[in-house]
Design a protein around this motif. Structure first.
Motif, PDB file in Angstrom:
ATOM      1  N   VAL A 981       0.924  -1.195  -0.086  1.00  0.00           N
ATOM      2  CA  VAL A 981      -0.097  -0.122   0.001  1.00  0.00           C
ATOM      3  C   VAL A 981       0.848   1.272   0.188  1.00  0.00           C
ATOM      4  CG1 VAL A 981      -1.690   1.298   1.394  1.00  0.00           C
ATOM      5  CG2 VAL A 981      -1.847  -1.249   1.012  1.00  0.00           C
ATOM      6  N   HIS A 982       2.236   1.122   0.645  1.00  0.00           N
ATOM      7  CA  HIS A 982       2.821   2.484   0.719  1.00  0.00           C
ATOM      8  C   HIS A 982       3.324   2.598  -0.745  1.00  0.00           C
ATOM      9  CE1 HIS A 982       5.945   5.293   2.050  1.00  0.00           C
ATOM     10  NE2 HIS A 982       6.822   4.433   1.594  1.00  0.00           N
ATOM     11  N   VAL A 983       3.850   1.649  -1.603  1.00  0.00           N
ATOM     12  CA  VAL A 983       3.984   2.097  -2.948  1.00  0.00           C
ATOM     13  C   VAL A 983       2.876   2.677  -3.615  1.00  0.00           C
ATOM     14  CG1 VAL A 983       4.665   0.803  -5.126  1.00  0.00           C
ATOM     15  CG2 VAL A 983       5.391  -0.126  -3.171  1.00  0.00           C
ATOM     16  N   VAL A 984       1.734   2.348  -3.316  1.00  0.00           N
ATOM     17  CA  VAL A 984       0.581   3.129  -3.937  1.00  0.00           C
ATOM     18  C   VAL A 984       0.481   4.416  -3.649  1.00  0.00           C
ATOM     19  CG1 VAL A 984      -1.866   3.329  -4.536  1.00  0.00           C
ATOM     20  CG2 VAL A 984      -0.866   0.922  -4.359  1.00  0.00           C
ATOM     21  N   VAL A 985       0.926   4.771  -2.247  1.00  0.00           N
ATOM     22  CA  VAL A 985       0.915   6.063  -1.815  1.00  0.00           C
ATOM     23  C   VAL A 985       2.286   6.869  -2.472  1.00  0.00           C
ATOM     24  CG1 VAL A 985       1.282   7.385   0.256  1.00  0.00           C
ATOM     25  CG2 VAL A 985      -0.100   5.487   0.481  1.00  0.00           C
ATOM     26  N   VAL A 986       3.218   6.295  -2.378  1.00  0.00           N
ATOM     27  CA  VAL A 986       4.360   7.071  -3.144  1.00  0.00           C
ATOM     28  C   VAL A 986       4.036   7.350  -4.594  1.00  0.00           C
ATOM     29  CG1 VAL A 986       6.561   6.547  -4.066  1.00  0.00           C
ATOM     30  CG2 VAL A 986       6.134   5.923  -1.605  1.00  0.00           C
ATOM     31  N   LEU A 987       3.505   6.344  -5.356  1.00  0.00           N
ATOM     32  CA  LEU A 987       3.045   6.758  -6.670  1.00  0.00           C
ATOM     33  C   LEU A 987       1.948   7.881  -6.738  1.00  0.00           C
ATOM     34  CD1 LEU A 987       2.488   3.147  -8.234  1.00  0.00           C
ATOM     35  CD2 LEU A 987       4.251   4.730  -8.877  1.00  0.00           C
ATOM     36  N   LEU A 988       1.037   7.734  -5.967  1.00  0.00           N
ATOM     37  CA  LEU A 988      -0.060   8.840  -6.076  1.00  0.00           C
ATOM     38  C   LEU A 988       0.478  10.211  -5.567  1.00  0.00           C
ATOM     39  CD1 LEU A 988      -3.229   6.880  -4.496  1.00  0.00           C
ATOM     40  CD2 LEU A 988      -2.682   7.427  -7.127  1.00  0.00           C
ATOM     41  N   ARG A 989       1.424  10.332  -4.547  1.00  0.00           N
ATOM     42  CA  ARG A 989       1.956  11.642  -4.178  1.00  0.00           C
ATOM     43  C   ARG A 989       2.948  12.182  -4.939  1.00  0.00           C
ATOM     44  NH1 ARG A 989       3.593  10.780   1.725  1.00  0.00           N
ATOM     45  NH2 ARG A 989       1.717  10.611   2.071  1.00  0.00           N
ATOM     46  N   GLY A 990       3.757  11.284  -5.658  1.00  0.00           N
ATOM     47  CA  GLY A 990       4.499  11.736  -6.509  1.00  0.00           C
ATOM     48  C   GLY A 990       4.012  12.242  -7.926  1.00  0.00           C
ATOM     49  N   LEU A 991       3.020  11.577  -8.518  1.00  0.00           N
ATOM     50  CA  LEU A 991       2.548  12.088  -9.590  1.00  0.00           C
ATOM     51  C   LEU A 991       1.748  13.281  -9.702  1.00  0.00           C
ATOM     52  CD1 LEU A 991       1.633   8.414 -11.316  1.00  0.00           C
ATOM     53  CD2 LEU A 991       3.238   9.987 -12.192  1.00  0.00           C
TER      54      LEU A 991
END
Length: 1055
Positions: A981-991
């Motif tokens: 789930v943290h990977v998803v958070v990183v993707l959404l926050r970075g994009l």
């Protein structure tokens, strides 16, 4: 005018002479006509299906039925009796206004139904049911259809009778064309309110009335009882007093959180007000505030107020979202901390409210407990800031009472207690520890009041921690968190004083009472009982020694968590100073055993000194074994440690039976000074200012110590410190080489590891005899510069051999030197890059942290210089572990290689794009490994790699999202799901705004994944990550759908 008092059902002629409830319900249906589709709506209002002609026609049909139909005489008589007691309703029934006439008719029939149901309930019970058969319904029970008709009648009565007559500013107001004449508004409103209050007294009719129409009824009673006189024309003062009494009676009988919610709505809270509604008048706001304060001061009022404000949800996910609304919880806490105006005194308010506030910590419902804990913590902290004395008396002292009851400062009435008597039960002790954790640690307010109050019970908490460490108890973790929080938040001097008390070196903090004893509880906790006397002296001595040993071990374990803050190092230095002081006192004091003339007091003092000395020695030994490898965090602590050892050597030169140990300790300290000056750490000019505090001690040691070699080394160290390392005699280099494990002639290029074996001052010094290395200090660094730009092949071969040294310091120093050669692009080192890579990879598997971290640094430097050659080898090693190794060891090695790959990724920068797909594939394969730690590590590396790639994943984005989705849904380990789930958070926050473009094909799948995690996941941290991701997604989509509007001023020049 009808009064609001109780009516007597005897007027109906008893239970047998009156009409049946079914007849009254039939009359209600005749008056209302057939039901329409909107009759089941929740909100009251005028009956849209009942036009004036329909109301007149229905009323005429009812009157005709009552006057001549068979079986309706009893209802006619009862209705006439009811209307005789309510002249306003009787006049309304005969009114020419269809709406008002229908409302009065409905209220009259409902009052008839109320009296008949009350009479039936008071009649003797029917024949009991046969054994095994269900009990018969009560005589006053209505059927489902009758209940539906009653609800419809109540709604119509409120909509036609109460709603149109509410004063301006109260309630939604009458509909168009339904407003009565102003002169009759007050009289009619009182008549309707009196009838509704009478109906509310019977549960069968009061339940539907108060469940749906409580707010409008409160509006009417507030206006009649407390509103301006202009709103109550025609209502006497006695009738207004009856309305005030009825208002309080209804508020007392309903569910208290519901009463609080309705009063907040009446008060006109902005979030409760509907769109277009007018603000409540000032008198109503003051009245609602007064009534809310009364709710608060009632028994259980605090919980009712908190639930009324926070219970805006129906449980489930929305309740959990409300629990996370910390702003609302903090606002409620500040409201509770403010004293109402009608309270007699501030102390009286605290006396009533504070016990209820503490009870909020014991809510069993998990979702509600989070809200109540936040409210309680905010309230307590606010009270502690505003009224510290009252908060300590009424909040903190009751909170800590179970712990204070058994502390050393408490006075136990031993004559009233028997041996083995329970002083603090298990449930009370466990609840107290959990409450302290919630208020102090979770609240995280380091005010002097809270720290001071907690300090008084830290001795008991530490005894609990030590006891729980010996046994299986859930109290260990909360006690440890409490102790660590205090040691972190308190001033350093205060923390050291507490540690001294916990170590029994002082009495600054009260400890557990000597007559109290801890015992294992039946529920995994502990109880505190009065100690039973033992007749076996050996057993008592054994228990005492075991308890002291356990306390020391617990203290060392506690300090092992305080190393980063430097507290462990400061306490270790304090113990060394204490040891020197105890030794000095021991030498100065006479020995009573040798001098028979000594008194008994002197003998006791001598025994106390010996016991203190043994305790300090035990502490120092335990600290050396437990935390000494990383105890010092900065040069200040190193200097204080060295100063303590050198001062001890100056005050007590090595003599007697302990001379060898004293000399070895001094040699270790002086070797550590030499290592610091010889390149073990990178020194700055400010560090030399700290080291100069050792110069007086070194000078005294060079003059007074009996060993001439030690004198010479002390003098040379003093010279090196004073010249900032510009002139470093040969003895300093020899001592540093011995400590760092270096071969003579191999210079240090980077910081080395922790000190190795202590050097002896009398070691051979032929290399440095008569020589000294004097050089000018560099402007950029004060550490010694390398002797040459590159090493000869023989020197490089010697470093490669040292990389396999069995001593970790020597091995780590060699690896660091090899890494520095790669950085300097040494020709011989670059020629042997494959050999160096093999050496580094083999040392990655070493168990010592400093060794494998040095190897990781070397591989990263080598890979950043030659990524095309080194990266394929590293990826192959990461994907396929070495054969013949254990699974656990292989997983650990692969995680270390993952750290190497991430360091290489950071070093490559934009050049990492050409290695994008091999790196992502490697981490995706790692995410499917059987080892859970490696799966979590691979996902973490994948998230960081996405950041370095600028989230430009290309066509492989589908594989990444599918892998993350599958792991987050199906992986059995919580830490792995959390990483996914943290990977998803990183993707959404970075994009950010680009999320709808880059992830347009997988955005729906990610959203469904996050919603699934929020609703079905059991791990709280994973749920929090998912909620953060949903917030990021919501913010990104809102920015795309509703871009910010920018106002631009354009100036157009006309031709």
């Amino acid at each position: 005018m009808a009064a609001l008092g109780h009516s007597s059902p005897d007027m109906a002629g008893g239970a047998q002479a009156g009409p049946e409830p079914a007849r009254v319900v039939e009359a209600l249906e005749l008056l209302l006509g057939p039901p329409s589709n909107g009759d089941n709506a929740a909100e009251p209002g005028p009956e849209t299906a009942l036009c004036p002609e329909t109301l007149r026609r229905n009323a005429a049909v009812l009157e005709e039925r009552l006057s001549g139909a068979a079986g309706w005489a009893a209802l006619r008589e009862l209705r006439a009796a009811v209307l005789s007691r309510a002249p306003a309703l009787a006049a309304g029934v005969a009114s020419t206004e269809p709406g008002w006439a229908a409302a009065c008719g409905l209220l009259a029939l409902l009052l008839c139904l109320k009296e008949r149901l009350a009479a039936l309930a008071a009649s003797p019970a029917a024949t009991p049911a046969a054994p095994g058969a269900p009990p018969p319904p009560g005589a006053d029970t209505l059927s489902v259809g009758q209940e539906r008709a009653v609800r419809r009648a109540v709604r119509a009565a409120v909509g036609l009778g109460l709603l149109p007559h509410l004063p301006s500013g109260l309630g939604p107001g009458p509909g168009p064309g339904l407003g009565p004449p102003p002169s009759t508004r007050g009289v009619r409103l009182f008549a309707v309110a009196a009838a509704l209050v009478e109906l509310a007294r019977l549960p069968a009719l009061g339940a539907p009335l108060l469940a749906r129409h409580l707010r409008l009824l409160l509006f009417g009673l507030c206006g009649l009882g407390h509103g301006p006189a202009a709103l109550c024309q025609g209502v006497s003062e006695a009738e207004r007093a009856q309305c005030r009494e009825a208002l309080r009676d209804i508020l007392d009988r309903v569910y208290q959180p519901l009463a609080v919610q309705e009063l907040l709505v009446l008060q006109g809270q902005p979030k409760q007000r509907s769109l277009g509604a007018r603000a409540a008048p000032a008198w109503l706001r003051r009245l609602c505030g007064h009534l809310l304060s009364e709710r608060l001061l009632r028994p259980g009022g605090v919980q009712a107020v908190v639930r009324g404000i926070l219970e805006g949800t129906d449980g489930g996910a929305s309740a959990e979202a409300a629990a996370l609304d910390w702003r609302k919880c903090d606002a409620v806490g500040k409201i509770l901390a403010a004293c109402p105006q009608q309270c007699l005194s501030l102390e009286d308010y605290y006396r009533q409210v504070c016990p209820q506030i503490l009870d909020l910590l014991h809510i069993q419902d998990k979702v509600a407990a989070r809200q109540f804990q936040r409210v309680t913590t905010t309230t307590l902290l606010t009270m502690a800031r505003e009224q510290p004395q009252l908060a300590e008396k009424h909040l903190l002292q009751p909170l800590l009472a179970p712990l204070r009851r058994c502390s050393e400062a408490a006075e136990l009435a031993l004559e009233d207690l028997t041996a083995g008597a329970v002083l603090v039960p298990e449930a009370e002790l466990g609840s107290c520890v959990e409450d302290v954790l919630k208020v102090y640690v979770v609240g995280n307010d380091s005010s002097s009041l809270l720290l001071g109050s907690l300090q008084s019970v830290l001795g008991v908490v530490f005894s609990l921690y030590s006891f729980a460490k010996q046994n299986v108890s859930y109290l260990r973790s909360p006690c440890q968190d409490i102790l660590l929080w205090f040691l972190e938040k308190a001033e350093r001097e205060q923390s050291l004083a507490v540690l001294k008390s916990l170590a029994r070196l002082s009495s600054h903090v009260p400890t557990l009472h000597p007559q109290c004893q801890l015992r294992v509880g039946s529920e995994g906790g502990a109880t505190i009982v009065l100690e039973e006397a033992t007749s076996d002296e050996d057993e008592a001595l054994y228990q005492k020694i075991s308890l002291e040993q356990c306390h020391v071990e617990s203290l060392v374990e506690l300090l092992s968590h305080c190393q980063k803050s430097g507290l462990a190092g400061d306490f270790f230095i304090h113990c060394l100073k204490e040891l020197t002081q105890v030794a000095a006192e021991d030498e100065a004091a006479p020995n009573p055993a040798v001098q028979p003339a000594g008194s008994l007091l002197e003998l006791e003092q001598s025994q106390a000194r010996q016991g203190r000395k043994l305790l300090v020695l035990q502490l120092v030994a335990a600290l050396c074994e437990g935390v000494s490898d990383t105890v010092f965090t900065d040069i200040e602590q190193v200097q204080e440690f060295l100063a303590a050892v050198l001062h001890r050597a100056c005050a007590h030169p090595a003599q007697g039976p302990g001379a060898a140990a004293e000399a070895q300790t001094l040699a270790m300290a002086m070797g550590l000074v030499a290592a610091v000056l010889g390149g073990a750490v990178q020194l700055k000019s400010s560090d030399f200012a700290v080291l100069k505090r050792l110069v007086p001690l070194l000078e005294e040691l060079s003059r007074t110590y009996p060993d001439p070699l030690t004198q010479e080394l002390a003098s040379d160290l003093r010279i090196a410190i004073c010249t900032h390392g510009a002139c470093s005699p040969g003895t300093v280099g020899s001592a540093a080489d011995n400590v760092l494990g270096r071969k003579p002639g191999v210079a240090a290029q980077s910081p080395a590891g922790p000190p190795g074996p202590a050097p002896s001052p009398s070691a051979p010094r032929e290399r440095s005899k008569g020589q000294s290395r004097c050089r000018e200090p560099s402007a950029s660094s004060a550490s010694p510069a390398p002797c040459a730009d590159s090493l000869a092949p023989a020197g490089l071969q010697e470093l490669l051999v040292s990389a396999y040294d069995p001593q970790p310091p020597s091995r780590a120093a060699a690896l660091r030197h090899l890494a520095s050669l790669v950085t300097q692009r040494d020709p011989e080192a670059l020629r042997l890059q494959e050999k160096l890579l093999q050496v580094f990879l083999e040392n990655v598997q070493h168990e010592d942290a400093f060794v494998y971290l040095s190897a990781i640094q070397g591989i990263a430097l080598l890979s950043s210089e030659y990524p095309e050659r080194i990266l394929p080898v590293l990826l192959a090693q990461y994907e396929r572990p070495a054969q013949g190794t254990e699974d656990a060891m292989a997983a650990v090695t692969r995680m270390k290689l993952g750290e190497v790959l991430m360091r290489v990724t950071r070093a490559l920068g934009d050049m990492v794009f050409q290695h994008r797909e091999p790196l992502i594939r490697a981490f995706l394969r790692g995410a499917r490994d059987p080892d859970s730690a490696l799966r979590a590590s691979s996902l973490s590396n994948l998230g960081e790699l996405c950041q370095h790639l600028g989230f430009q994943l290309g066509s492989i984005i589908q594989e990444v999202t599918c892998c993350v989705t599958a792991i987050a849904r199906t992986d059995p380990e919580a830490e792995v799901r959390r990483a996914a789930v943290h990977v998803v958070v990183v993707l959404l926050r970075g994009l950010s705004e680009k999320v709808t473009e880059v992830l347009q094909d997988v955005l729906r799948d990610l959203y469904r994944l996050l919603k699934h995690v929020v609703t079905a996941e059991r791990d709280a941290a994973t749920v929090l990550h998912a909620q953060l991701a949903l917030e990021e997604l919501d913010a990104a989509v809102r920015r795309v759908l509703f871009p910010p509007q920018t106002l631009e001023k354009k100036i157009v020049v006309l031709p």
